[in-house]
Design a protein around this motif. Structure first.
Motif, PDB file in Angstrom:
ATOM      1  N   MET A   1      12.873 -33.688 -10.264  1.00  0.00           N
ATOM      2  CA  MET A   1      13.996 -32.872  -9.805  1.00  0.00           C
ATOM      3  C   MET A   1      13.604 -31.920  -8.680  1.00  0.00           C
ATOM      4  SD  MET A   1      16.835 -33.794 -11.118  1.00  0.00           S
ATOM      5  CE  MET A   1      16.169 -35.441 -10.871  1.00  0.00           C
TER       6      MET A   1
ATOM      7  N   ARG B   1      20.839 -38.920 -13.645  1.00  0.00           N
ATOM      8  CA  ARG B   1      20.121 -38.072 -14.622  1.00  0.00           C
ATOM      9  C   ARG B   1      21.093 -37.466 -15.614  1.00  0.00           C
ATOM     10  NH1 ARG B   1      19.223 -32.559 -14.901  1.00  0.00           N
ATOM     11  NH2 ARG B   1      17.364 -31.937 -16.088  1.00  0.00           N
TER      12      ARG B   1
ATOM     13  N   THR C   1      19.788 -38.505  -3.163  1.00  0.00           N
ATOM     14  CA  THR C   1      19.710 -37.382  -4.105  1.00  0.00           C
ATOM     15  C   THR C   1      20.961 -37.248  -4.965  1.00  0.00           C
ATOM     16  OG1 THR C   1      20.469 -35.911  -2.338  1.00  0.00           O
ATOM     17  CG2 THR C   1      18.088 -36.091  -2.678  1.00  0.00           C
TER      18      THR C   1
ATOM     19  N   GLY D   1      16.649 -40.932 -11.118  1.00  0.00           N
ATOM     20  CA  GLY D   1      17.452 -40.140 -12.046  1.00  0.00           C
ATOM     21  C   GLY D   1      17.300 -40.608 -13.475  1.00  0.00           C
TER      22      GLY D   1
ATOM     23  N   ARG E   1      20.928 -37.285  -9.141  1.00  0.00           N
ATOM     24  CA  ARG E   1      21.429 -36.215 -10.023  1.00  0.00           C
ATOM     25  C   ARG E   1      22.498 -36.739 -10.979  1.00  0.00           C
ATOM     26  NH1 ARG E   1      19.826 -31.259  -9.534  1.00  0.00           N
ATOM     27  NH2 ARG E   1      18.689 -30.557  -7.680  1.00  0.00           N
TER      28      ARG E   1
ATOM     29  N   ASP F   1      15.321 -31.658  -5.084  1.00  0.00           N
ATOM     30  CA  ASP F   1      15.679 -30.388  -4.439  1.00  0.00           C
ATOM     31  C   ASP F   1      15.108 -30.295  -3.031  1.00  0.00           C
ATOM     32  OD1 ASP F   1      17.034 -29.618  -6.703  1.00  0.00           O
ATOM     33  OD2 ASP F   1      15.362 -28.452  -7.531  1.00  0.00           O
TER      34      ASP F   1
END
Length: 275
Positions: free
Chosen positions: A111, A157, A150, A96, A154, A115
């Protein structure tokens, strides 16, 4: 000390911390409380709880001490939960941070990888990975982390996007620091605190996932876990329900403790931001 005072100001956080401290103490003292192999046969099979002082919680179908298994199972559950959370947070925070700091094509590529992993539910990903690999404890930890990194990625980030334009980052660029060094030494440490608050949720999810894998027979067969204990009592659920109820209650207590501790961390961080 201010951080400690903010945490103590959260009653749910204190309750969660105390509950986790008790569980951690039990896990650490397991070899002293019940030395030897908890999977060994210790007495007559299917002794009900409190029928024999030597076996306060009874024995299972093979005559193994349920209390010994419960105490040693705490070590496995907490180890898996904490280790999986550490691996997931480390991977997610680094990816991130790199995505948010680099931007552009690097951000897009990383990213899209995030996903791709989020499309598959974490439990199914762990189930598939453990089914293919040998079900040892390190494999289970990595498999759980593989489906949990994940969220931290996120969140990290998002934090980095708000940090990368601050004055101290610009100063680091001016003095000639390498972009990767800026990202890992200047930006990442400041993006970590909100991600750590998410780690409590990951620990709780990891404990439940490990129990589910062990229940399905995909845990390490050489280690006693609460999930394997619940699975062991499944076949005698009508005649000896305590074999599944006792480890199930321990699992519930652990998840509640982790959740309350996470609430305390979130409250502490919110008060820090307002200060």
């Amino acid at each position: 000390m201010s951080a400690v005072r903010r945490f103590i100001g959260s009653p749910e956080g204190v309750i969660g911390a105390l509950l986790l401290l008790v569980l951690a103490a039990i896990a650490l003292l397991a070899p002293l409380l019940f030395p030897g192999d908890p999977l060994r046969i210790a007495g007559r099979p299917l002794l009900v709880p409190f029928a024999d002082p030597a076996f306060p919680l009874g024995t299972d179908r093979l005559g193994r001490n349920v209390l010994a298994g419960l105490v040693h199972g705490a070590r496995a559950s907490l180890l898996v939960g904490i280790a999986a959370a550490l691996v997931a947070v480390a991977i997610g925070a680094i990816i991130g941070t790199l995505a948010g700091f680099a931007g552009g094509l690097v951000d897009e590529a990383l990213m899209r990888v995030v996903d791709a992993f989020q499309i598959v539910p974490g439990f199914l990903l762990a189930l598939a990975f453990v089914s293919v690999a040998q079900p040892t404890l390190p494999v289970v930890i990595f498999a759980i982390a593989l489906g949990a990194w994940t969220g931290p990625a996120r969140l990290a980030r998002a934090e980095v996007l708000s940090i990368r334009e601050r004055d101290y980052v610009a100063s680091a660029r001016i003095i000639g620091m390498h972009p990767l060094e800026i990202a890992l030494r200047e930006v990442l440490p400041n993006a970590i605190p909100p991600v750590l608050a998410l780690s409590a949720v990951i620990v709780a999810g990891a404990v439940l996932t490990e129990a589910a894998l062990s229940f399905l027979g995909l845990g390490d067969p050489n280690i006693v876990t609460w999930g394997s204990m619940i699975a062991e009592g499944r076949s005698v659920l009508r005649s000896a329900p305590y074999l599944s109820i006792v480890p199930g209650l321990a699992l519930v207590a652990t998840v509640i403790g982790v959740y309350l501790f996470g609430e305390g961390l979130a409250t502490m961080l919110a008060r820090r931001d307002r200060a």
